[in-house]
Design a protein around this motif. Structure first.
Motif: not given
Length: 642
Positions: A342-355
């Motif tokens: 869940t934490l890895l998914e949350s960080i990737s969602r944050t990074l990809y959200g900027n993209y």
């Protein structure tokens, strides 16, 4: 050169529609839609944040693929066949073609709806974002409505009547803004719902907009002159022949158009999956995002998970995913593996959200080219049906020239002003992360825009399979590039736009080669690209200089404001008074920096636009023949002394 007029949708001696008359109508409609979309998407990203934006983007990518499969080729096929039948005076053939196409839309739309609604969790997991499921379900009903909309739009565009398409698109966008944005705000700020629910609320506005737009198009077609009964002696082809003709055009074009959506979906899933993998398996990658993400919780979660592994077991993403799947199947409520996932998914969602925020701006220039691509196929097809090869070549060349005149300055402008534009539009995102992504994507917009028009040109000339081959080869390059770049610790998310550059750059080169070989009197690409490119480079230099100078002026003003505030804070009040003064000064400087950035960006854009227009006229980057295809084009040519 004689003026080329496309066939009128009305009989009699009324004024005929020109190719760029239809394109101008679509362009105005698309511009209005994009302006409405900007007032929708920009505040929406700031409401739902980077993670909510990722959920929205992933849900929309699924929708876009199924929508493209349902609608991409059929409306163009309808437009082409209706345009050709009109040019031959076959009114009964026109009506029969439309009726059969509408039935095909309903079947495909129904299948897509069932898949999106009842398999939303599976589709979300496929995107490496389980939080996207509510948004996918909210979009499911829109697939059926948009399928019918596409048939109706293809029918009216086949008559070279672009106004209903533009109005229906504006209706869609307006409903999305009026319903989706307030609903997302209410869910997030009043009901304190998580970002994924806010994203689903925003997407609901899209579904409502398609329903209202469909009602409008049905009324337009039923009560319009094109649908009204007329005397016609032509005998339409049998249903089997018409369906075969539709599919012979629609299937290759659907494969070509779907490939873009499919590649986007695969790319989105791939990038997020690779981000999660490298964050878990290589902590060296954390340094790339140290300014944007707090990695202390991730470090603790990884340590807790590793303690649960058997001796000698590898701590890889595949091992984590397998463990999570096994626990979910056994209905384990919570574990170290699930917490880490869940934490890895949350960080990737944050990074990809900027993209994803950068992608919102990146898609704007290419979407504006839709006006030209939608007009190329029926206009060229009608000319070829009348055996007017010269008129068809002229339309194709002018379409490419206008595309270059629009794509080059937009791409160069986004490359130069990537970070300040992102800071201006999306203050909730990390401009230091999103800005470089935007700059790289800015260059890719040039390739995408030119490629889209060239694909439409090839399809209009009957080379419907070539774009499929082109997109197939270039898409493999994109997937291969992103798969290997994103997982590199020193590249990460910054490798995603590089895949776009290589993919669409290669597609453009291949299209140029095919057109130069397949079309005898093809446009002179050097003459078309040289002047817009030179003008855009000079314009970009001016924008860079104006923004750099303006930002330095506002930076000096901010420093003076801070010094003045600190000096006033040295008065009675002791340490508490000084800290209060520092806080007030910081707020003043922050507000001044935002205002200064906005003024500098808008000033740079304004100066760049003026310089570019002057250079286009001075270098004669547009000809009298091009302008003659536009409404009032001769008057504009005289005004510009062309």
């Amino acid at each position: 050169m004689a003026r080329y007029d496309a066939p009128s949708r009305r009989s009699g001696g009324q004024k005929q529609n020109t190719f760029f008359g239809g394109a101008a109508i679509l362009a105005v409609g698309i511009l209005v839609v994009k302006l409405i979309g900007m007032f929708y998407k920009v505040p929406l990203v700031n409401i739902i944040g980077a993670q909510g934006n990722t959920d929205f983007t992933n849900a929309y990518n699924i929708y876009a693929v199924l929508l493209t499969v349902s609608t991409a080729g059929l409306p163009v096929a309808v437009s082409k066949l209706v345009s050709e039948a009109n040019a031959q005076g076959r009114r009964n053939q026109v009506r029969r073609t439309f009726q059969l196409a509408l039935g095909m839309f309903l079947v495909l739309g129904g299948v897509s709806f069932l898949l999106m609604y009842f398999r939303a969790d599976m589709l979300a997991a496929m995107m490496n974002d389980t939080k996207a499921a509510p948004g996918i379900r909210a979009l499911a009903p829109a697939v059926i409505c948009v399928g019918c909309l596409a048939a109706l739009r293809g029918y009216t565009q086949g008559h070279l009547n672009m106004t209903p398409t533009s109005v229906s698109q504006i209706i869609e966008a307006a409903c999305k803004l009026a319903i989706g944005l307030p609903l997302a705000w209410w869910l997030i700020n009043k009901l304190s719902q998580p970002p994924e629910i806010g994203a689903a609320g925003a997407i609901t506005g899209v579904t409502v907009g398609t329903v209202v737009a469909l009602v409008y198009m049905v009324l337009i077609v039923l009560f319009g002159r094109d649908w009204a009964p007329r005397r016609s002696r032509d005998i339409p082809d049998d249903a089997g022949t018409i369906i075969r003709n539709i599919l012979s055009i629609a299937i290759p074009m659907t494969l070509s158009a779907s490939m873009v959506g499919i590649i986007t979906m695969i790319d989105s899933s791939l990038v997020q999956g690779q981000l999660q993998r490298v964050l878990l398996e290589n902590p060296d990658s954390w340094a790339l995002y140290a300014s944007f993400v707090d990695f202390a919780p991730l470090e603790s979660a990884i340590s807790a998970w590793k303690e649960t592994l058997a001796a000698g077991a590898s701590a890889t993403m595949s091992a984590l995913s397998a463990q999570v799947d096994k626990e979910l199947a056994a209905q384990v409520a919570q574990s170290a593996a699930q917490d880490l996932h869940t934490l890895l998914e949350s960080i990737s969602r944050t990074l990809y959200g900027n993209y994803g925020g950068a992608l919102n701006i990146y898609n704007l220039p290419a979407s504006l080219m839709t006006a030209i691509t939608a007009s190329v196929i029926p206009a060229v097809s009608a000319a070829l049906a009348r055996r007017d090869r010269r008129g068809a070549d002229r339309v194709a060349g002018s379409a490419l020239r206008f595309t270059a005149l629009l794509a080059f300055p937009m791409g160069v402008g986004l490359f130069i002003l990537g970070e300040p534009v992102m800071a201006l539009l999306f203050p909730s995102l990390e401009s230091g992360l999103a800005g470089p992504l935007m700059s790289a994507l800015g260059l890719a917009t040039i390739f995408v825009s030119l490629m889209s028009v060239m694909n439409s040109t090839l399809q209009a000339y009957g080379f419907v399979n070539m774009p499929v081959l082109v997109m197939g080869v270039s898409s493999v390059v994109k997937i291969f590039t992103n798969y290997y770049l994103v997982v590199q610790p020193r590249v990460g998310i910054y490798g995603a736009p590089i895949g776009n550059l290589l993919c669409y750059g290669l597609a453009l080169v291949m299209d140029l080669f095919i057109i130069s070989r397949a079309i005898p009197r093809h446009p002179r690409f050097g003459d078309i690209f040289k002047k817009p490119l030179i003008s855009s480079i000079i314009m970009g230099g001016a924008a860079w200089a104006v923004y750099g100078l303006s930002s330095k002026v506002f930076l000096l003003l901010g420093e003076r404001s801070l010094k003045a505030a600190l000096a006033s804070g040295a008065a009675p009040g002791g340490l508490g008074g000084l800290l209060c003064a520092i806080d007030q000064a910081a707020n003043q400087v922050l507000g001044l920096s935002r205002t200064g950035n906005a003024i500098a960006v808008l000033g740079a854009i304004g100066v760049a636009m003026v310089i570019y227009l002057v250079l286009v006229v001075m270098l004669r980057a547009i000809s009298r023949d091009d302008l003659s295809l536009m409404p009032k084009g001769d008057k504009i040519a005289r005004l510009l002394r062309l």
